[in-house]
Design a protein around this motif. Structure first.
Motif, PDB file in Angstrom:
ATOM      1  N   ARG A 106      -5.814  -3.639  -8.231  1.00 13.01           N
ATOM      2  CA  ARG A 106      -5.202  -2.514  -7.518  1.00 13.01           C
ATOM      3  C   ARG A 106      -3.673  -2.581  -7.574  1.00 13.01           C
ATOM      4  O   ARG A 106      -2.996  -1.558  -7.644  1.00 13.01           O
ATOM      5  CB  ARG A 106      -5.669  -2.518  -6.067  1.00 13.01           C
ATOM      6  CG  ARG A 106      -5.019  -1.466  -5.189  1.00 13.01           C
ATOM      7  CD  ARG A 106      -5.608  -1.474  -3.789  1.00 13.01           C
ATOM      8  NE  ARG A 106      -4.991  -0.489  -2.926  1.00 13.01           N
ATOM      9  CZ  ARG A 106      -5.258   0.804  -2.956  1.00 13.01           C
ATOM     10  NH1 ARG A 106      -6.129   1.260  -3.830  1.00 13.01           N
ATOM     11  NH2 ARG A 106      -4.662   1.646  -2.137  1.00 13.01           N
ATOM     12  N   TYR A 107      -3.122  -3.813  -7.546  1.00 12.15           N
ATOM     13  CA  TYR A 107      -1.673  -3.978  -7.493  1.00 12.15           C
ATOM     14  C   TYR A 107      -1.061  -4.338  -8.850  1.00 12.15           C
ATOM     15  O   TYR A 107       0.113  -4.713  -8.916  1.00 12.15           O
ATOM     16  CB  TYR A 107      -1.314  -5.069  -6.480  1.00 12.15           C
ATOM     17  CG  TYR A 107      -1.750  -4.757  -5.075  1.00 12.15           C
ATOM     18  CD1 TYR A 107      -1.316  -3.615  -4.416  1.00 12.15           C
ATOM     19  CD2 TYR A 107      -2.618  -5.607  -4.392  1.00 12.15           C
ATOM     20  CE1 TYR A 107      -1.717  -3.316  -3.127  1.00 12.15           C
ATOM     21  CE2 TYR A 107      -3.028  -5.328  -3.090  1.00 12.15           C
ATOM     22  CZ  TYR A 107      -2.579  -4.181  -2.472  1.00 12.15           C
ATOM     23  OH  TYR A 107      -2.987  -3.892  -1.197  1.00 12.15           O
TER      24      TYR A 107
ATOM     25  N   GLU B 268       0.836  -1.207   0.000  1.00 18.54           N
ATOM     26  CA  GLU B 268       0.000   0.000   0.000  1.00 18.54           C
ATOM     27  C   GLU B 268       0.871   1.257   0.000  1.00 18.54           C
ATOM     28  O   GLU B 268       0.571   2.241  -0.694  1.00 18.54           O
ATOM     29  CB  GLU B 268      -0.930   0.000   1.215  1.00 18.54           C
ATOM     30  CG  GLU B 268      -2.087  -0.985   1.113  1.00 18.54           C
ATOM     31  CD  GLU B 268      -3.048  -0.620  -0.006  1.00 18.54           C
ATOM     32  OE1 GLU B 268      -3.295   0.579  -0.235  1.00 18.54           O
ATOM     33  OE2 GLU B 268      -3.558  -1.549  -0.672  1.00 18.54           O
TER      34      GLU B 268
ATOM     35  N   HIS C 232       1.265   4.313  -2.652  1.00 21.61           N
ATOM     36  CA  HIS C 232       1.128   5.701  -2.190  1.00 21.61           C
ATOM     37  C   HIS C 232       2.327   6.545  -2.623  1.00 21.61           C
ATOM     38  O   HIS C 232       2.192   7.746  -2.920  1.00 21.61           O
ATOM     39  CB  HIS C 232       0.997   5.730  -0.660  1.00 21.61           C
ATOM     40  CG  HIS C 232       0.841   7.106  -0.091  1.00 21.61           C
ATOM     41  ND1 HIS C 232      -0.308   7.855  -0.255  1.00 21.61           N
ATOM     42  CD2 HIS C 232       1.705   7.872   0.647  1.00 21.61           C
ATOM     43  CE1 HIS C 232      -0.155   9.026   0.349  1.00 21.61           C
ATOM     44  NE2 HIS C 232       1.047   9.061   0.899  1.00 21.61           N
TER      45      HIS C 232
END
Length: 306
Positions: A168-169, A140, A144
């Motif tokens: 997402r990844y 995460e 960011h």
């Protein structure tokens, strides 16, 4: 029978050196556990991390990634595993630019330092010897901080994690390489999974297991006099075992399942051999056999190791 309480299949072995009960693990991979003087009662069907560490180092060298960074869990799995990779790697003249640990004992898990280290690093390839549970917060923070230009090399602890399939990844983890357990098809297992259905659930312990898996309560079993936490939702025709069946068929599960299958099989096979033993042809002193009504754990262990 003494065997029933003296031989167990364990997931973790933190007390292996203390307890004198025999244990077979299908997931404990620490290379420390290979020391027979410290852990004489421990057996396993999962390979030691020593093999994985050497393999990961050889993978890096094969692709001529001679300048890399390394990250690991701050536990036995991470410490031993990454040190094995590092030692094998630098033996060939390659360089490790940095080695950082995800420290679960710290509130920030050492993640700010890891982020800064990677930002200042010239290494394009980073080995992560950890489990997905311990590095999800790290990922995460990678997102960011827009750290998406690295090639990750994964240990078995996350090489087949569902994280790799999360959209997402995608930009972060695309191109990730890693190792996992070798596996073979378990005879009859796929048919068993397909044949699972609610109508065959009859034993109370089965009910408790399936209620936990599916997340609902079976009304037919509300009369059982046993203290347990009741679930808020009652099972209906819309609740099926399909998600669980798909999960079991997921290739990422097969290594652990196959190791568990082998752990159970070797015990059953050893007990079967002992039961068929003929006096004079047995595996013990002077060809003797064991008393099958009073098996000793060491007798089963000796057959397991032969």
């Amino acid at each position: 029978m003494p065997f029933a309480t003296s031989f167990a299949i364990f997931q973790s072995c933190n007390v292996t050196g203390v307890s004198k009960k025999h244990k077979i693990s299908h997931v404990s991979t620490s290379s420390f556990l290979s020391d027979r003087t410290q852990f004489p009662f421990f057996l396993r069907t999962a390979p030691s991390d020593a093999f994985q560490s050497k393999g990961l180092a050889q993978l890096l060298l094969h692709f001529q990634w001679n300048w890399v960074g390394m990250i690991a869990d701050s536990n036995d799995y991470g410490y031993q595993g990454i040190q094995g990779v590092r030692q094998e790697f630098i033996k060939s003249g390659a360089c490790v630019e940095f080695l950082e640990y995800v420290q679960s004992s710290r509130p920030d898990r050492n993640i700010p330092r890891i982020i800064q280290t990677i930002k200042n690093s010239r290494a394009k390839t980073v080995v992560i010897f950890a489990t997905d549970v311990d590095i999800i917060l790290l990922f995460e923070e990678f997102l960011h901080n827009n750290i998406t230009d690295k090639l990750w090399v994964a240990s078995e602890g996350w090489a087949t994690s569902n994280l790799l399939s999360f959209e997402r990844y995608y930009n972060l983890l695309k191109g990730t390489l890693g190792f996992t357990y070798s596996s073979e098809r378990i005879l009859g297992f796929e048919d068993f999974i397909k044949d699972l259905n609610f109508s065959k659930i009859s034993e109370f312990w089965d009910v408790m297991f399936w209620e936990e898996i599916i997340g609902c309560s079976f009304l037919d079993f509300t009369n059982i006099n046993f203290n347990r936490e009741s679930l808020n939702k009652n099972c209906t025709e819309d609740d099926t075992l399909e998600p669980f069946q798909l999960s079991l068929n997921n290739i990422s599960n097969h290594g652990h399942l196959y190791n568990l299958y082998n752990a159970i099989y070797v015990i059953a096979n050893a007990m079967h051999d002992l039961n068929l033993c003929r006096v004079g042809e047995g595996p013990f002193l002077n060809g003797s056999c064991s008393d099958t009504s009073n098996l000793n754990p060491w007798q089963v262990r000796n057959l397991y190791l032969k």
